[in-house]
Enzyme design. Structure first.
Site, short mmCIF file in Angstrom:
data_model
loop_
_atom_site.label_atom_id
_atom_site.label_comp_id
_atom_site.label_asym_id
_atom_site.label_seq_id
_atom_site.Cartn_x
_atom_site.Cartn_y
_atom_site.Cartn_z
N ASN A 156 1.17 -1.55 0.41
CA ASN A 156 0.19 -0.04 -0.11
C ASN A 156 0.50 1.45 -0.12
OD1 ASN A 156 0.60 -0.71 2.74
ND2 ASN A 156 -0.85 0.79 3.63
N GLU A 254 3.82 -5.22 12.45
CA GLU A 254 3.53 -4.37 12.22
C GLU A 254 1.87 -4.61 11.42
OE1 GLU A 254 3.26 -1.38 13.85
OE2 GLU A 254 5.43 -1.96 14.23
N CYS A 288 -2.91 1.45 6.54
CA CYS A 288 -3.21 1.12 7.97
C CYS A 288 -4.55 2.16 9.02
CB CYS A 288 -2.40 0.24 8.21
SG CYS A 288 -0.95 1.09 8.48
N GLU A 468 7.82 0.76 15.48
CA GLU A 468 8.82 1.15 15.12
C GLU A 468 8.57 2.50 15.35
OE1 GLU A 468 7.34 -0.02 11.41
OE2 GLU A 468 8.34 -1.68 10.88
#
Ligand code: NAD
Length: 491
Positions: A156, A254, A288, A468
């Protein structure tokens, strides 16, 4: 005239190469339906070759000073800036996203990722502890590169997310086996060329292309990859964990999100509306962090719907190469079919379709066969509906109302996900109370996607494990050794 698809090869030990068995994956341009790329279909033997190249490069790269690693990474960032137009076009062709978005968001952020970690390693501080009982001692913590790490990323935000992993991994002195999504592989290959020209030694960054179950699995299961940093779907994350955890690899996952946007009774809708629309539909809703579940205080619902539908009907869906297009195509026709099935499930469960769905779109002939879809609004689905519970990852939002602000938190927390949440209110005390009650790794108040790269990034519940960003990423990509020196108490 149709042009021949370009070949995307592996990058191993500083050279581009095809797969040993000569296998390729065909990828079409999702906006036009035309053949676009032949992507090398790697597997265990390409990963083994990449591991051999990485093993040779690991010790010299780990021994390279932080200031030299920093210089190389800064040159990579400059190389990304210099190739902005070519990278943005490749990103748009691979994913169907508007070229203007790739140019303004994806590629500049990839350069920023390299600059951020290139400079972060110049300012690192260490931990130390003075011990007084049972004896006097000084402890200090050494941080060392892990060695060979696997970085696997989704389609994405291809270069944005690939570089978000690779930059800290390289900055911390590791060598990388990367695998971008097979749907959007081109910019990862272009990055290899840029990195090579910037002076990154051969074998420090290797990219093996291919399918998740083949190349991806080979990276995760190889005994020499000591850490796996993965961004993608929750089911894939679970599959990766079952392979990596028993081998005691470090894991950063993630995963998916189903993020609530909470409109409180006192929200300033005039200020909020452009951001609420952006958070719902940016990148065709395929981020996301998109706010895909809008929760509105009952007292503002009518006003909200009037303003929201007015704004959304102004969005233009069209050819990603045209500057007026706000939304391009989805990543594939298969993905669009999945998105539309979830919209239908919402309608079947009693939601009212206010806008979008299967409504026809006027498209130019170049993109008439593309995977386009209108921004879609589903009003008042039940909380248990799949359209509320499952990540749709498309240009679709649900709108639900609530009476008390405590109910908004209950609805917001009522899915398996916990990535991000946004609160729109003028009452900062309420914002603080809500933020601490929400199951989310990231809470935005009166803004969305405002990112400071130093802050921890990641999700709770089924949205992932680990964080992260900033020092979190540099910590993930290093091993610690505590050194304890007995000092004695007397002079
Ligand atoms: P995906 O899980 O299908 O694929 C992601 C990557 O994993 C790809 O490179 C794929 O080839 C690889 N892969 C697939 N199976 C594998 C396996 N068994 N072993 C190793 N690798 C494997 O995800 P996608 O469809 O590319 O991306 C969309 C998903 O990513 C959405 O769920 C979205 O929410 C999530 N995402 C999360 C974040 C975040 O930061 N939390 C960011 C972007 C996207």
């Amino acid at each position: 005239m149709q042009t021949a698809p370009s070949k995307v090869q592996h990058f191993i030990g500083g050279s581009f190469c095809a797969s040993e068995n000569g296998a390729w994956i065909e990828r079409e341009n999702p906006a036009t339906g035309e053949p676009l790329r032949l992507v090398a279909r790697g597997g265990a033997s390409e990963v083994q070759r990449a591991i051999c190249a990485a093993e040779k490069a690991a010790t010299p790269w780990a021994a390279t000073s932080a200031s030299e690693r920093s210089r190389v990474l800064l040159r990579i960032a400059d190389g990304i800036d210099a190739a902005l137009e070519a990278l943005a076009l490749a990103e748009s062709e691979d994913t169907g996203k508007p070229l203007s978005l790739a140019r303004s968001l994806d590629i500049p952020r990839a350069a920023a990722n390299f600059r951020f970690f290139a400079t972060a390693i110049l300012h690192e501080t260490g931990e130390s502890y003075r011990t007084e009982t049972p004896q006097h001692a000084l402890n200090y913590v050494l941080r060392k590169p892990i060695g060979i790490v696997g970085c696997i990323s989704p389609w994405n935000l291809p270069l944005y997310l690939f570089s978000w992993k690779i930059a800290p991994a390289l900055a911390a002195g590791n060598v990388v086996i990367g695998k971008p999504s097979e749907l959007a592989p081109m910019t990862a290959s272009m990055l290899c060329e840029i990195a090579s020209r910037a002076g990154l030694p051969a074998g420090v960054l290797n990219v093996v292309h291919g399918l998740g179950g083949e190349a991806g699995h080979a990276i995760v299961s190889h005994s020499q990859t000591k850490a796996i940093s993965f961004t993608g779907g929750t089911a894939t994350g679970a599959a990766i964990a079952t392979v990596a955890a028993p081998a005691f690899k470090k894991l950063s996952l993630e995963l998916g999100g189903k993020n609530p946007t909470i409109i409180c009774a006192d929200a300033d809708l005039t200020v909020a509306m452009p951001e609420i629309v952006r958070s719902a539909f940016l990148n065709q809703g395929q981020i996301c962090l998109c706010g895909s579940r809008i929760l509105v205080h009952q007292s503002r619902l009518a006003e909200f719907m009037a303003q929201f539908t007015a704004h959304v009907s102004g969005l233009r869906v069209g050819d990603p190469l045209e500057s007026e297009s706000d939304l391009g195509s989805l990543v594939s026709n298969e993905h669009r079919a999945k998105v539309q099935a979830l919209v239908q499930s919402g309608i079947d469960d009693g939601a009212k379709i206010v806008m979008g769905g299967n409504a026809p779109i006027r498209l130019s002939s170049r993109v008439a066969r593309g995977a386009f879809m209108h921004p879609t609004i589903l009003l008042a689905p039940p909380q248990e509906s799949r359209c509320v519970q499952e990540e749709i990852f498309g240009p679709v939002v649900t709108v639900q109302s609530f009476d008390r602000h405590a109910d908004a938190v209950r609805l917001a927390n009522g899915t398996r996900y916990g990535l991000a949440a946004t609160i729109w209110t003028r009452d900062l005390s309420r914002a603080h109370r809500m933020a601490s009650a929400l199951d989310a790794g990231i809470v935005w108040v009166n803004c969305w996607l405002l990112r400071d790269l130093r802050t921890p990034f990641g999700g709770t519940k089924d949205s992932g494990v680990g964080r992260e960003g900033g020092t979190e990423a540099l910590r993930f990509f290093t091993e610690q050794t505590n050194v304890c020196i007995a000092t004695g108490a007397q002079l």
